[in-house]
Design a protein around this motif. Structure first.
Motif, PDB file in Angstrom:
ATOM      1  N   PRO A 112       0.949  -1.063  -0.005  1.00  0.00           N
ATOM      2  CA  PRO A 112       0.019   0.044   0.007  1.00  0.00           C
ATOM      3  C   PRO A 112       0.852   1.078  -0.141  1.00  0.00           C
ATOM      4  O   PRO A 112       2.115   1.099   0.618  1.00  0.00           O
ATOM      5  N   ASP A 113       0.749   2.141  -0.641  1.00  0.00           N
ATOM      6  CA  ASP A 113       1.426   3.602  -0.799  1.00  0.00           C
ATOM      7  C   ASP A 113       1.672   3.904   0.659  1.00  0.00           C
ATOM      8  O   ASP A 113       2.902   4.258   0.773  1.00  0.00           O
ATOM      9  N   ALA A 114       0.828   3.693   1.654  1.00  0.00           N
ATOM     10  CA  ALA A 114       1.420   4.250   3.102  1.00  0.00           C
ATOM     11  C   ALA A 114       2.575   3.588   3.705  1.00  0.00           C
ATOM     12  O   ALA A 114       3.288   3.963   4.371  1.00  0.00           O
ATOM     13  N   VAL A 115       2.934   2.240   3.010  1.00  0.00           N
ATOM     14  CA  VAL A 115       4.051   1.334   3.610  1.00  0.00           C
ATOM     15  C   VAL A 115       5.140   1.885   2.890  1.00  0.00           C
ATOM     16  O   VAL A 115       5.182   1.815   1.530  1.00  0.00           O
ATOM     17  N   THR A 162      -7.829  -3.425  -8.299  1.00  0.00           N
ATOM     18  CA  THR A 162      -6.494  -3.008  -8.725  1.00  0.00           C
ATOM     19  C   THR A 162      -5.202  -3.680  -8.182  1.00  0.00           C
ATOM     20  O   THR A 162      -4.486  -4.397  -8.857  1.00  0.00           O
ATOM     21  N   LEU A 163      -5.532  -4.158  -6.923  1.00  0.00           N
ATOM     22  CA  LEU A 163      -4.682  -4.856  -6.200  1.00  0.00           C
ATOM     23  C   LEU A 163      -4.559  -6.317  -6.734  1.00  0.00           C
ATOM     24  O   LEU A 163      -3.312  -6.807  -6.959  1.00  0.00           O
ATOM     25  N   LEU A 164      -5.658  -6.974  -6.995  1.00  0.00           N
ATOM     26  CA  LEU A 164      -5.684  -8.317  -7.323  1.00  0.00           C
ATOM     27  C   LEU A 164      -5.032  -8.076  -8.893  1.00  0.00           C
ATOM     28  O   LEU A 164      -4.496  -9.152  -9.211  1.00  0.00           O
ATOM     29  N   LEU A 170       6.960  -9.680  -2.906  1.00  0.00           N
ATOM     30  CA  LEU A 170       6.232  -9.840  -1.770  1.00  0.00           C
ATOM     31  C   LEU A 170       4.921  -8.809  -1.658  1.00  0.00           C
ATOM     32  O   LEU A 170       4.995  -7.926  -2.453  1.00  0.00           O
ATOM     33  N   ALA A 171       3.693  -9.229  -1.197  1.00  0.00           N
ATOM     34  CA  ALA A 171       2.619  -8.545  -1.364  1.00  0.00           C
ATOM     35  C   ALA A 171       1.841  -8.521   0.244  1.00  0.00           C
ATOM     36  O   ALA A 171       1.701  -9.292   0.764  1.00  0.00           O
TER      37      ALA A 171
END
Ligand SMILES: COCC(O)(O)CCCCCNCCCN
Ligand SMILES: [Zn+2]
Length: 680
Positions: free
Chosen positions: A430-433, A471-473, A492-493
């Motif tokens: 996620p953008d936040a990470v 989008t993530l999938l 890694l996801a």
């Protein structure tokens, strides 16, 4: 974490050779080093290593493992003429001297010590010393088996003395028993010596009673000498891996060394005139990989034997390429260990069960088991064996060497090129990470079209799911696609739902076989369990129950995945053999919510699994559990996992269920076997 692989070689060590006729010693030629180094140069591997110069060992260093009188005697050899050299040589066995061999022997020791200095001070992570004369047969006051000074024994003493190493592991995969190393550390619990070797019930050189599996060390050193004798020739890749999974690695992880030496003899490879084994050169890539997460990755490989110049050069390249961190090759069709190997594995585990808690539940030794020698005598009906003494006492004169009939040329396929994708690790975060340095945040070339979005939504998301999930999938399938095209090595996801992501990836994977390692709370989605091409190994504290199918294997740990010792033994003795035999094209490592696996162990798992599927490992983490991101990324980038420290005993009830699982599964998965059939 330190990177870099040292290569230590100097052509001066090619400047000695046999000066007279000796059928035993004629195989030990300068070309052994020349072809090895040239192969490293030609393949481009030498340029990727850190070149470290050799140096001469000092007297004090040589005296770490040899007597003064022996050193003084060897010092005289440069001034001897031919007859004197031959006379001097007669004092020892199966070795030859030359005016320049003392100089080369000092360089061989010095090269090994240079390697130790650079690894122990962190200038490089690991490395290889290409040396001759080799070392593992030489003893305190004796040259033997082409060896003058015991390079690795001296280096182990040196590492303890000058680098404060507390526990040193020596893995001797040369096809001969390094009795010189065994003698040196017989009663020393700080040095664990492991050796497999052609033995044939004591009828193979050096014909020593103490090379058998029941030599475990003495006094405080009891348990710290592990011998696995090969009582038949023709041992292959499955036999070698079975010994690693069921004897060496469990003990090595429990011992938790802070430095690893490999007595890297390649006469254990196919085509060798001494070994007559059938393991192929690529197996050394896997053996090296399986040792690289011990001792924080501090591995020093030192050349010993190896006499088939083709398999020697190929095996040296396989070893160095793995030390450099390149993807491991596909292990050739693995089966179970052969019956003779299983007997040796069983014997080694049984004799060591009193010393190592990881073996405490190994099958007991067989009381009626005859010693190696009696077995051989029994086979021969008590008569002389065809090739000389039937394992009688070795002191007898070595029988006239039976002229080996001209051997037909043994051929094997050249190891496949191991291509490292341009991008090693891609992260879907996620953008936040934030993305740990060294990794690339994954973003697909183009986003999903409306049809793709609709398909993903329908198959995996309840209609109401937001666009971000779609989008993530989509990105997950794109990442998988690039991995399976070998454009990315691993990934890694961080995903909102590990189960759903795992379901998507197993169904979207183009690989014929997928290995899914599920570490913790189930249930594993039924769709995955029913998926014929996915092997699921599920480690958790769930109630032990029959493995629901050949492809769903639940491994129960009473205390769950927080039990590091239990997980380690489950990984080494069950998960890895299953994975190597399954030979997946993709490995998924899933960390479901609430997973208890501790950081260091998670990193070990991330690193060890990269030996499979050409390194295509995809780790799935639960979005709100970002703690493991850094260490997982570090492992995926090829950094060695940190040492776990000495391990306590796995819980007895756990080991009981492991053994029960092994017995149930080993028909389908013979690489799980640890004892010969009729002895079960
Ligand atoms: C560290 O040395 C490397 C090595 O282990 O390969 C040396 C092997 C010596 C093999 C000697 N064969 C004697 C046969 C007598 N019938
Ligand atoms: Zn050897």
């Amino acid at each position: 974490m330190k990177m870099g692989t040292a290569l230590i070689y100097d052509e001066e060590m090619t400047k000695y050779k046999l000066l007279w006729v000796d059928p035993v010693c004629k195989i030990e030629v300068p070309e052994r080093l020349i072809v090895s180094y040239e192969a490293l140069v030609k393949s481009g591997l030498a340029d990727r290593c850190v070149s470290i110069p050799v140096r001469e060992a000092t007297d004090a260093e040589i005296l770490l493992a040899h007597s003064e009188e022996y050193l003084e005697a060897v010092k005289k050899t440069p001034f001897m003429h031919l007859e004197e050299l031959m006379t001097f040589t007669q004092k020892y066995g199966d070795v030859y001297f030359h005016p320049n061999i003392y100089h080369c022997a000092k360089l061989a020791v010095g090269a090994t010590l240079q390697l130790v200095d650079n690894v122990m001070t962190g200038k490089v992570r690991n490395g290889m010393a290409l040396v001759r004369p080799p070392g593992h047969h030489s003893q305190s006051s004796a040259a033997n088996g082409f060896c003058v000074f015991n390079n690795v024994a001296i280096a182990a003493q040196y590492a303890k003395k000058h680098h404060k190493a507390k526990r040193v592991l020596i893995v001797d995969w040369d096809v001969h028993h390094g009795q010189g190393v065994q003698y040196c550390f017989e009663d020393d619990p700080s040095v664990l010596y492991f050796s497999w070797h052609r033995y044939e019930h004591q009828s193979f050189w050096p014909n020593l009673r103490e090379s058998d599996f029941d030599s475990v060390g003495s006094g405080k050193g009891a348990g710290f000498n592990v011998n696995v004798p090969w009582n038949k020739v023709g041992m292959g890749n499955s036999d070698y891996l079975a010994v690693f999974f069921h004897v060496l690695l469990p003990v090595a992880y429990e011992f938790s060394p802070d430095l690893v030496f490999i007595c890297a003899g390649f006469d254990s490879a196919i085509g060798d005139p001494e070994g007559h084994m059938s393991a192929t050169p690529d197996i050394f890539a896997h053996l090296t990989h399986l040792l690289m997460n011990l001792a924080d990755g501090k591995v020093c490989a030192v050349l010993e034997g190896g006499y088939n110049l083709t398999s020697l050069a190929q095996s040296v390249c396989q070893t160095v390429q793995t030390l450099l961190g390149d993807p491991a090759p596909r292990p050739a069709q693995l089966g179970g260990a052969c019956e003779s190997a299983l007997e040796s594995i069983h014997s080694a585990r049984a004799i060591h069960k009193k010393y190592w808690s990881c073996l405490q539940h190994a099958a007991a030794p067989f009381p009626e088991e005859p010693s190696s020698k009696n077995r051989r005598l029994a086979q021969q009906g008590g008569s002389q064996g065809p090739e000389g003494d039937a394992g009688g006492d070795a002191q007898k004169e070595e029988p006239e060497k039976v002229e080996e009939k001209e051997e037909e040329e043994i051929v094997w396929p050249e190891p496949l090129r191991r291509v490292a994708p341009s991008l090693r690790s891609a992260l879907l975060l996620p953008d936040a990470v934030e993305c740990p340095d060294g990794c690339a945040r994954f973003s697909p070339a183009h986003g999903p079209g409306p049809l793709e979005r609709a398909r993903l939504r329908k198959s995996y998301l309840k209609e109401s799911e937001d666009e971000a999930s779609v989008t993530l999938l989509y990105n997950l399938t794109a990442l998988l696609g690039q991995m399976e095209k070998n454009e990315i090595r691993n990934g890694l996801a961080l995903v909102p739902d590990v189960s759903m992501a795992a379901t998507l990836l197993t169904s979207a994977s183009l690989s014929k076989r997928v290995l899914l390692v599920w570490m913790g709370e189930g249930p594993v989605p039924a769709q995955i369990i029913e998926d014929e091409k996915t092997l699921v190994v599920h480690i958790d504290s769930m109630e032990p129950h029959e493995a629901q199918s050949k492809y769903y294997i639940p491994i129960t740990l009473k205390k769950g995945c927080g039990d590091t010792a239990g997980v380690v033994q489950a990984v080494l003795g069950l998960l890895l053999p299953l994975g190597y035999q399954y030979e997946p094209g993709l490995v998924l490592l899933a960390r479901p919510p609430g997973c208890q696996v501790k950081g260091g162990l998670w990193q070990q798992l991330t690193c060890l699994l990269q030996g499979l599927a050409l390194g295509h490992t995809l780790v799935l983490l639960q979005e709100n559990e970002t703690a493991p991101v850094g260490i997982t990324a570090s492992g995926l980038l090829g950094n060695a996992a940190l040492s776990l420290g000495p391990l306590v005993a796995p819980g007895p009830e756990d080991v009981g269920s492991f053994e029960g699982l092994r017995l149930r599964l080993q028909t389908d998965w013979p690489l799980l076997q640890t004892t010969a059939p009729e002895k079960r």
